[in-house]
Scaffold this active site. Structure first.
Site, short mmCIF file in Angstrom:
data_model
loop_
_atom_site.label_atom_id
_atom_site.label_comp_id
_atom_site.label_asym_id
_atom_site.label_seq_id
_atom_site.Cartn_x
_atom_site.Cartn_y
_atom_site.Cartn_z
N THR A 134 0.85 -1.30 -0.12
CA THR A 134 -0.08 -0.03 -0.02
C THR A 134 0.94 1.31 0.15
O THR A 134 1.74 1.44 0.72
CB THR A 134 -1.06 0.18 1.31
OG1 THR A 134 -1.69 -1.21 1.23
CG2 THR A 134 -1.85 1.22 1.17
N LYS A 159 -1.47 -1.05 -3.82
CA LYS A 159 -2.73 -0.29 -3.41
C LYS A 159 -2.45 1.21 -3.38
O LYS A 159 -1.68 1.48 -2.65
CB LYS A 159 -3.42 -1.01 -2.46
CG LYS A 159 -4.52 -0.38 -1.82
CD LYS A 159 -5.36 -1.16 -0.96
CE LYS A 159 -5.89 -0.51 0.37
NZ LYS A 159 -6.79 -1.53 1.08
N LYS A 161 -3.59 4.64 -2.23
CA LYS A 161 -4.50 5.47 -1.25
C LYS A 161 -4.58 6.79 -2.18
O LYS A 161 -3.62 7.66 -2.51
CB LYS A 161 -3.91 5.65 0.03
CG LYS A 161 -3.86 4.44 1.03
CD LYS A 161 -5.10 4.08 1.27
CE LYS A 161 -4.95 3.09 2.49
NZ LYS A 161 -6.25 2.32 2.69
N ASP A 189 -7.73 2.93 -3.41
CA ASP A 189 -8.40 2.90 -2.33
C ASP A 189 -8.81 4.52 -1.86
O ASP A 189 -8.01 4.97 -1.41
CB ASP A 189 -7.93 2.17 -0.99
CG ASP A 189 -8.95 1.99 0.28
OD1 ASP A 189 -10.03 2.66 0.26
OD2 ASP A 189 -8.54 1.63 1.32
N GLU A 215 -11.53 0.52 -4.07
CA GLU A 215 -12.11 0.49 -2.89
C GLU A 215 -12.87 1.59 -2.16
O GLU A 215 -12.43 2.73 -2.31
CB GLU A 215 -10.90 0.06 -1.81
CG GLU A 215 -11.14 -1.34 -1.03
CD GLU A 215 -9.87 -1.39 -0.27
OE1 GLU A 215 -9.79 -1.24 1.13
OE2 GLU A 215 -8.63 -1.72 -0.65
N ASP A 240 -15.25 -1.41 1.73
CA ASP A 240 -14.51 -1.63 2.73
C ASP A 240 -15.45 -1.01 3.80
O ASP A 240 -15.97 -2.08 4.81
CB ASP A 240 -13.21 -1.14 2.50
CG ASP A 240 -12.40 -1.34 3.81
OD1 ASP A 240 -12.78 -2.02 4.81
OD2 ASP A 240 -11.13 -1.01 3.64
N LYS A 264 -11.81 -7.46 6.78
CA LYS A 264 -10.93 -7.06 7.88
C LYS A 264 -11.44 -7.74 9.42
O LYS A 264 -12.50 -7.59 9.73
CB LYS A 264 -10.57 -5.67 8.29
CG LYS A 264 -9.93 -4.83 6.92
CD LYS A 264 -9.78 -3.44 7.28
CE LYS A 264 -9.24 -2.85 5.89
NZ LYS A 264 -9.34 -1.39 5.91
N ASP A 319 -0.14 -6.05 4.45
CA ASP A 319 1.02 -5.37 4.53
C ASP A 319 1.51 -4.64 5.45
O ASP A 319 2.58 -3.88 5.73
CB ASP A 319 1.47 -4.73 3.02
CG ASP A 319 0.55 -3.63 2.98
OD1 ASP A 319 -0.52 -3.44 3.62
OD2 ASP A 319 0.82 -2.64 2.19
MG MG Z 1 -9.79 0.04 2.60
#
Ligand code: MG
Length: 367
Positions: A134, A159, A161, A189, A215, A240, A264, A319
């Protein structure tokens, strides 16, 4: 056989560098770990990283919830996990991160009692799990540089952000794609950062940079908005922050709001309920990812074993421990090589040695 003792620890783990996502920035992670000791010589570890934004929990609320939960579990059979989870739900409502610490420790005990790595007991679907890496929100140029570093370390999926400023977000994606070339999977995301209109606009503009999925483009509560983004976006939409429970999963599916879901353990309350979310999703043809908050290797290993065990958990974003300068697990757990989380033959979560200095003394012991 029964649970003899439950110890609760507060742990603070520093990041290598501050980590920024759309809602804010953090420099360290404050987590709670628990050790469950049984009367037959087996012990299990669990951990969660509470998020005030996502589940309304803090280290303090987790410790408080455990002060009500733990006494009710002392003496119970650790292998009756579904029953123990029911007990937790009867004692306190919500508080999923607190419940996850116990659920994970019970699963570690299960694996150690059986003498098998946990993922083999959860279904043993795959022997290794591909994780992304990420990238914290920075300028597009800085993120492109971070992306190149991650790819040089062997990561095959990134990923990004995003979710702060639509036109800058498009630049982030463009510059990262141009920096890493075509061979790397890119996920984005937004952490609830866009309106539905902004999401549709950004996603149509970045489609040409080949994005695997987006996401949580819009706020968690805006299920209609999520459904609209899904209809008008050329990129698959993953929930998410909108999905914590099997009931949330069912609602998102009924509203045709998602293509995928990010599970999660700190949101679901542990592995048992994570499985239920994945099963609801699978029935609707919705693939799942396992993600993380900011757990150490204890919580990350739990996620990795879950993902390896369960067929419908096709993606992993595991991660967060790699971003920590402080390592709670000194030996054992899973390890990352070329983007893959790999497992040892150790039983349970495979933890061998924890850093007793970082762990400190328990803040509470129930026996
Ligand atoms: Mg997320």
């Amino acid at each position: 056989m029964g649970i003899e003792r439950i110890e609760v620890y507060q742990v603070t783990l520093r990041f290598f560098e501050p980590f920024r996502i759309a809602p804010g920035e953090s420099a360290e992670s404050r987590n709670v770990a628990v050790r469950i000791v049984t009367d037959y010589g087996v012990e299990g570890w669990g951990e969660a990283s509470p998020s005030r934004r996502v589940t309304g929990e803090t280290v303090e609320t987790v410790v408080e919830a455990l002060s009500r939960i733990a006494p009710r579990l002392v003496g119970a059979c650790p292998l009756r996990i579904e029953r123990n989870v029911e007990t937790m739900d009867q004692v306190v409502e919500g508080n999923p991160a607190a419940k996850a610490t116990i659920d994970i420790a019970l699963h570690d005990v299960l694996g150690k009692t059986a003498g098998k790595p946990l993922f083999t007991l959860l279904g043993g679907y795959r022997a290794e799990v591909l994780t992304d890496f990420t990238l914290s929100i920075k300028t597009p140029k800085e993120m492109a540089a971070d992306a190149v570093k991650a790819v040089e370390k062997g990561f095959k999926a990134l990923k990004l952000k995003v979710g702060v400023n639509p036109s800058e977000d498009v630049e982030r994606v463009r510059m990262v794609r141009e920096a890493v070339g075509e061979g790397v999977e890119i996920r984005v995301d937004a952490n609830e950062g866009w309106s539905p209109e902004q999401a549709v606009e950004v996603l149509n503009r970045v489609e040409k940079f080949r994005i695997r999925f987006v996401e949580q483009p819009v706020p968690a509560h805006d299920v209609k908005g999520l459904a609209r983004v899904r209809r008008e976006s050329p990129i698959p939409v993953m929930a998410d922050e909108s999905v914590h429970s099997p009931y949330d999963a069912l609602r998102l599916i009924r509203e045709e709001a998602v293509d995928m879901m990010n599970i999660k353990l700190a949101k679901s309350g542990g592995i048992l309920k994570a499985r239920k979310i994945s099963d609801v999703a699978e029935a609707a043809g919705v693939s799942c990812m396992i993600g993380c908050m900011s757990e150490s290797e204890i919580g990350v290993a739990a996620g990795a074993h879950f993902a390896a065990g369960v067929g419908n958990v096709n993606y992993a974003d595991l991660d967060c421990d790699l971003l920590h300068a402080d390592k709670l697990v000194k030996k054992g757990g899973t390890r990352v090589e070329n983007s893959m989380r790999l497992f040892s033959r150790e039983s349970g979560l495979g933890l061998v040695e924890l850093d007793t200095g970082l762990l400190g003394r328990p803040v509470a012991v129930y026996k």
